[in-house]
Design an enzyme around this catalytic site. Structure first.
Site, PDB file in Angstrom:
ATOM      1  N   HIS A  54       0.834  -1.216   0.000  1.00 48.20           N
ATOM      2  CA  HIS A  54       0.000   0.000   0.000  1.00 48.20           C
ATOM      3  C   HIS A  54       0.869   1.268   0.000  1.00 48.20           C
ATOM      4  O   HIS A  54       0.554   2.258   0.660  1.00 48.20           O
ATOM      5  CB  HIS A  54      -0.947   0.018   1.204  1.00 48.20           C
ATOM      6  CG  HIS A  54      -1.916  -1.120   1.220  1.00 48.20           C
ATOM      7  ND1 HIS A  54      -3.093  -1.098   0.509  1.00 48.20           N
ATOM      8  CD2 HIS A  54      -1.887  -2.319   1.853  1.00 48.20           C
ATOM      9  CE1 HIS A  54      -3.750  -2.236   0.704  1.00 48.20           C
ATOM     10  NE2 HIS A  54      -3.031  -2.999   1.506  1.00 48.20           N
ATOM     11  N   ASN A 126     -10.158  -3.146   2.561  1.00 46.82           N
ATOM     12  CA  ASN A 126      -9.923  -3.033   1.122  1.00 46.82           C
ATOM     13  C   ASN A 126     -11.220  -2.673   0.411  1.00 46.82           C
ATOM     14  O   ASN A 126     -12.271  -2.555   1.041  1.00 46.82           O
ATOM     15  CB  ASN A 126      -9.385  -4.358   0.560  1.00 46.82           C
ATOM     16  CG  ASN A 126      -7.944  -4.631   0.962  1.00 46.82           C
ATOM     17  OD1 ASN A 126      -7.121  -3.734   0.994  1.00 46.82           O
ATOM     18  ND2 ASN A 126      -7.647  -5.889   1.269  1.00 46.82           N
ATOM     19  N   TYR A 336       0.640  -4.732  11.766  1.00 45.23           N
ATOM     20  CA  TYR A 336       0.471  -3.349  11.331  1.00 45.23           C
ATOM     21  C   TYR A 336       1.146  -2.372  12.286  1.00 45.23           C
ATOM     22  O   TYR A 336       1.888  -1.480  11.868  1.00 45.23           O
ATOM     23  CB  TYR A 336      -1.015  -3.020  11.155  1.00 45.23           C
ATOM     24  CG  TYR A 336      -1.511  -3.364   9.774  1.00 45.23           C
ATOM     25  CD1 TYR A 336      -1.453  -4.678   9.302  1.00 45.23           C
ATOM     26  CD2 TYR A 336      -2.018  -2.399   8.919  1.00 45.23           C
ATOM     27  CE1 TYR A 336      -1.893  -5.007   8.034  1.00 45.23           C
ATOM     28  CE2 TYR A 336      -2.463  -2.718   7.647  1.00 45.23           C
ATOM     29  CZ  TYR A 336      -2.396  -4.024   7.212  1.00 45.23           C
ATOM     30  OH  TYR A 336      -2.808  -4.333   5.952  1.00 45.23           O
TER      31      TYR A 336
END
EC number: 1.11.1.6
Length: 499
Positions: A54, A126, A336
């Site tokens: 990303h 997403n 993350y």
């Protein structure tokens, strides 16, 4: 078969590189799975300084307005009727680097940060309701296939289709990616999904499973591959131009916010695993409930400070919102935040765009990016816990209900007994003849140049979805190669294929 033994970085043999260690067949994950942790932590450090995935993104500020009432399912203040919450959105492509073109066929990231009065809640999803893999053990491997070949330094269709053909759980996402919706014209013309199964819990301590949906109110618009090629020939920044330019002109994009709610014990009754990221919940069983509207209405004053420095993590939840045994979600809770610590620094949430709007008190000390010179307790003597120095204390009311688990800890195969075809068949049946023809052509183009053995392995999966699916891709491949189809046919309808 290779005669080389796969090992850990310390040289120990790896007994299973396909399945995470879970408590029971459905999970959740065990932190003792050091091989999974090593794999995820290593992936986060493979590339610097841009995001590992990303990397190319576009974002803006906005608001979430709640117009419905789901208070019986969740105590989260962000979802109480009439609430208006400031938020930040970042959209992105998955595979491309910072300089990649916006109008490429790829899954789009749909990351949201809500600055609630109880702290930041991040929903990192997403533009598709499913994903390519269901076990985080395979996520680094999948991403490797999307990045550059270590020798050629070019993208490798062979690696991509080799992995997909060996991973039938990817069929659902592959079909969406290669369909019209795999190439939206702008960020405003696509849906967003939390994708994972999350949970709500209320004041009574009742838990409900939940799926989040953000339905575009601008309508779906998509490019064909040929149209996208023309766009890229003119500009590599078409998404940024559309999002930034539209907001500057006062054309504020909106998304209808919906949730699907599943009673906790229903998870034991469904024919599919409701915590499987490659599956959707049928709307007929769990109809979407309208909750509110998300609107983007303010551009960043400084892209780097407010969009590039934005750090989204599924680990950021607030009271009333929780997790589920979803294996991919469980791993993302770690990976993350770990990626942000690596990319931005230990105290990345002190960066203004990541900073909560409410007061923050914690005992984290020193380290990279500590711009406060100390810990945030309000008292320099309260640098440990528990203490007698009037430091911040825990809040028992924020404790969520117990997460039900069952089963022995083992590396359960996620492919045994799992139906990876019927939901894809249902999706395929929704396409009209034109959509199917474009799907076949897009797949044929993406398969160009790959070894025939890999192509046949993938085509066998398409056949299992629907004979017309495999036949249509074969015909498109033959046409693309300049060969006449062995049998000249038009793409069949599902009814014709069944007959």
């Amino acid at each position: 078969m290779s005669d080389k033994i796969l090992t850990t970085t310390a040289g120990a043999p790896v007994p299973d590189n396909q399945n995470s260690w879970t408590a029971g067949e459905r999970g959740p994950l065990l932190i003792q799975d050091y091989q999974l942790i090593e794999k995820l932590a290593h992936q986060n450090r493979e590339r610097i300084p841009e995001r590992v995935v990303h990397a190319k993104g576009w974002g803006a500020h906005g608001t979430l307005k709640i117009t419905g009432d789901i208070s019986k399912y969740t105590k989260a203040k962000v979802f109480q009727p009439g609430t208006e919450t400031p938020m930040l959105a970042r959209f992105s492509t998955v595979a491309g680097e910072m300089g990649a073109a916006d109008a490429e066929r790829d899954v789009r990231g749909f990351a949201l940060k809500f600055y609630t009065e109880e702290g930041n809640w991040d929903l990192v999803g997403n533009n598709t309701p499913v994903f390519f893999v269901r076990d985080a053990y395979k996520f680094p491997d999948f991403i490797h296939t999307q990045k550059r070949h270590p020798k050629t330094n070019m993208r490798s269709p062979t690696a991509m289709w080799d992995f997909w053909s060996l991973s039938p759980e990817s069929l659902h996402q592959v079909t969406i990616l290669m369909s019209d919706r795999g190439l939206p014209q702008t960020p405003m013309n696509m849906n967003g999904y939390g994708s994972h199964t999350f949970s709500f819990w209320n004041d009574a301590g009742e838990r409900y499973w939940v799926k989040f949906h953000f339905k575009t109110m601008q309508g779906h618009k998509h490019y064909t591959n040929e149209e996208a090629d023309q766009i890229i020939g003119k500009t590599r920044e078409s998404y940024q131009e559309a999002l930034f330019g539209g907001i500057e002109k006062g054309e504020f994009p909106r998304w209808k916010v919906q949730v699907q709610i599943m009673p906790e014990m229903d998870a034991e009754k469904t024919s599919y695993n409701p915590f499987d990221l490659t599956k959707v919940w049928p709307h007929s069983d769990y109809p979407p409930i309208d909750v509110g509207v998300m609107e983007l209405n303010r551009n960043a004053d400084n892209y780097f400070a407010e969009i590039e420095n934005a750090a989204f993590s599924p680990s950021n939840i607030v009271p009333g919102i929780g997790f589920s045994p979803d294996k991919m979600l469980q791993a993302r809770i770690f990976s993350y935040a770990d990626a942000h610590r690596h990319r931005l620094g230990t105290h990345y949430e002190s960066i203004p765009v990541n900073r909560p709007k409410n007061e923050v008190h914690h005992y984290h000390r020193d380290g990279q990016m500590n711009v406060y010179g100390g810990i945030k307790t309000g008292n320099p003597d309260a640098y440990y816990e528990p203490n007698s120095m009037n430091g911040p204390v825990e809040q028992p009311s924020a404790k969520e209900p117990p997460l039900r688990i069952h089963g022995d800890a083992d590396r359960y195969s996620h492919r045994i007994g799992n139906d990876d075809y019927s939901q894809v068949t249902a999706l395929f049946n929704l396409f009209d003849d034109g959509q199917k023809a474009r799907l076949f052509a897009n797949i044929a183009a993406a398969m160009s140049g790959i070894p025939q053995e890999i192509a046949e392995r993938q085509l066998a999966h398409f056949d299992k979805v629907d004979p017309a699916y495999g036949a249509g891709v074969r015909m498109a491949r033959q046409t693309m190669d300049g060969r006449e189809p062995a049998i000249s046919v038009t793409p069949q309808t599902p009814q014709q294929a069944a007959e």
